[in-house]
Design a protein around this motif. Structure first.
Motif, mmCIF file in Angstrom:
data_model
loop_
_atom_site.group_PDB
_atom_site.id
_atom_site.type_symbol
_atom_site.label_atom_id
_atom_site.label_comp_id
_atom_site.label_asym_id
_atom_site.label_seq_id
_atom_site.Cartn_x
_atom_site.Cartn_y
_atom_site.Cartn_z
ATOM 1 N N PRO A 27 44.233 33.592 46.354
ATOM 2 C CA PRO A 27 43.045 33.321 45.529
ATOM 3 C C PRO A 27 41.775 33.117 46.363
ATOM 4 O O PRO A 27 40.679 33.458 45.918
ATOM 5 N N VAL A 28 41.935 32.593 47.573
ATOM 6 C CA VAL A 28 40.783 32.397 48.460
ATOM 7 C C VAL A 28 40.222 33.763 48.877
ATOM 8 O O VAL A 28 39.010 33.975 48.875
ATOM 9 N N HIS A 29 41.124 34.690 49.211
ATOM 10 C CA HIS A 29 40.686 36.044 49.561
ATOM 11 C C HIS A 29 39.919 36.670 48.401
ATOM 12 O O HIS A 29 38.835 37.219 48.581
ATOM 13 N N ARG A 30 40.522 36.607 47.220
ATOM 14 C CA ARG A 30 39.973 37.319 46.056
ATOM 15 C C ARG A 30 38.572 36.869 45.658
ATOM 16 O O ARG A 30 37.842 37.638 45.045
ATOM 17 N N THR A 31 38.218 35.647 45.988
ATOM 18 C CA THR A 31 36.894 35.160 45.606
ATOM 19 C C THR A 31 35.860 35.314 46.721
ATOM 20 O O THR A 31 34.688 35.007 46.510
ATOM 21 N N ALA A 32 36.285 35.789 47.884
ATOM 22 C CA ALA A 32 35.367 35.916 49.028
ATOM 23 C C ALA A 32 34.499 37.170 48.900
ATOM 24 O O ALA A 32 34.956 38.227 48.438
ATOM 25 N N LYS A 33 33.263 37.048 49.346
ATOM 26 C CA LYS A 33 32.323 38.176 49.323
ATOM 27 C C LYS A 33 32.860 39.323 50.180
ATOM 28 O O LYS A 33 33.295 39.120 51.309
ATOM 29 N N ASP A 60 31.254 40.331 56.402
ATOM 30 C CA ASP A 60 32.060 39.675 55.372
ATOM 31 C C ASP A 60 33.312 39.042 55.981
ATOM 32 O O ASP A 60 33.688 37.926 55.624
#
Length: 96
Positions: A27-33, A60
């Motif tokens: 989930p941390v990956h998915r929300t990163a720019k 990024d």
């Protein structure tokens, strides 16, 4: 596009721990720019685990690494058998 390869040694037989880490960081990956995609990696015989993530740019990746590094260090403390290895690659996509 760029790829971030992260490998960390947990030791043989630590697959379930590695999967929990993947579940925690996905989930941390998915929300990163700039994040595009992720694949988690496992070599149960050597105990090396990791991820391959795809990003729009090197910037990024660096922003993500700086933001996520303290959390990664915290979760790996006490369970990793050594420091994680990270590499950044430019992605080449063959022409059709």
């Amino acid at each position: 596009m760029y790829a971030l390869l992260l490998l960390f040694p947990l030791g043989p037989g630590m697959r379930s721990t590695a999967e929990k880490l993947g579940d925690q960081f996905s989930p941390v990956h998915r929300t990163a720019k700039g994040f595009k995609n992720e694949t988690f990696l496992a070599d149960d015989s050597t105990g090396e685990y990791g991820s391959l993530t795809l990003w729009d740019s090197k910037e990024d990746i660096e922003a993500f690494r700086q933001a996520a590094a303290p959390h990664l260090q915290k979760v790996l403390a006490g369970i990793a058998k050594g420091p994680p290895t990270t590499r950044v690659f430019e992605v080449y996509q063959p022409k059709p």
